[in-house]
Design an enzyme around this catalytic site. Sequence first.
Site, PDB file in Angstrom:
ATOM      1  N   LYS A  38       0.886  -1.170   0.000  1.00 47.45           N
ATOM      2  CA  LYS A  38       0.000   0.000   0.000  1.00 47.45           C
ATOM      3  C   LYS A  38       0.920   1.214   0.000  1.00 47.45           C
ATOM      4  CE  LYS A  38      -4.158   1.963   1.002  1.00 47.45           C
ATOM      5  NZ  LYS A  38      -5.385   1.805   0.219  1.00 47.45           N
ATOM      6  N   GLU A 117      -1.843  -1.994  -3.957  1.00 43.55           N
ATOM      7  CA  GLU A 117      -3.172  -1.407  -3.797  1.00 43.55           C
ATOM      8  C   GLU A 117      -3.103   0.113  -3.860  1.00 43.55           C
ATOM      9  OE1 GLU A 117      -6.378  -0.668  -0.346  1.00 43.55           O
ATOM     10  OE2 GLU A 117      -5.567  -2.707  -0.399  1.00 43.55           O
ATOM     11  N   GLY A 118      -3.967   0.675  -4.692  1.00 42.90           N
ATOM     12  CA  GLY A 118      -4.036   2.122  -4.800  1.00 42.90           C
ATOM     13  C   GLY A 118      -4.789   2.734  -3.640  1.00 42.90           C
ATOM     14  N   GLY A 120      -8.254   5.190  -2.940  1.00 42.78           N
ATOM     15  CA  GLY A 120      -9.412   5.771  -3.610  1.00 42.78           C
ATOM     16  C   GLY A 120      -9.606   5.177  -4.993  1.00 42.78           C
TER      17      GLY A 120
END
Length: 225
Positions: A38, A117-118, A120
């Site tokens: 992340k 993982e992005g 938003g």
Amino acid sequence: MKKRFFVTGIDTDAGKTYVTVGLLEAAKRAGLKSIGLKPIAAGAELIEDHLRNSDALLMQRASSVNLSYEQINPVVLEAAIAPHIAAMKEGRLVTASRLEGFIKGTLLTPHDFALIEGAGGWRVPLNDREFLSDLAKSLRFPVILVVNMKLGCLNHAILTAEAIVRDGVSLVGWVANSGKEKMPCFEENLASLTNMLSAPLLGVLPWYENPLDSQQAFDEMLSKL
């Protein structure tokens, strides 16, 4: 051969972390060396004098490769607001190239499967000039799109998929994530998205009271990647 994917959603709270953690745990069950990253997270609390984001902690536990928190979440911002605004309030500048450097450094660790993982949705700003999608474009990892099945998801999903493809990144597939309250005309909306999105449907995730019940769904999803 290493498999690496970028996980994005049609908006915030789409279920990106739920899908990421589920796939990481499926990879662990399959005996794969898995890593979940992340790179930037907005929204954290102090734990033993260190800022920690709850999603990143879940990913750290789900990964089979042992990594420090700082490797998993190199940029953690305290306020749960848009990342570029949170960074500005803390007097920090976050750039796509800096995040890419963190990611590539961590991915030197031996692994078979990695998920980035992005935060938003696809066009979340990083600063005044760059978006998180610029990071995904630089990495060029195939993208998994998480669609939270609710009113408005057709427009958001189709526009996001169009943006991903227009950016020259491969959309490997999408996931239909259902909340506790099933949306009206769920099957009809699912059929519409299946017909309108160019990428395949990787899986449908209904609401599970017991998280163990989702294991088969994630195992099947992993087999399609």
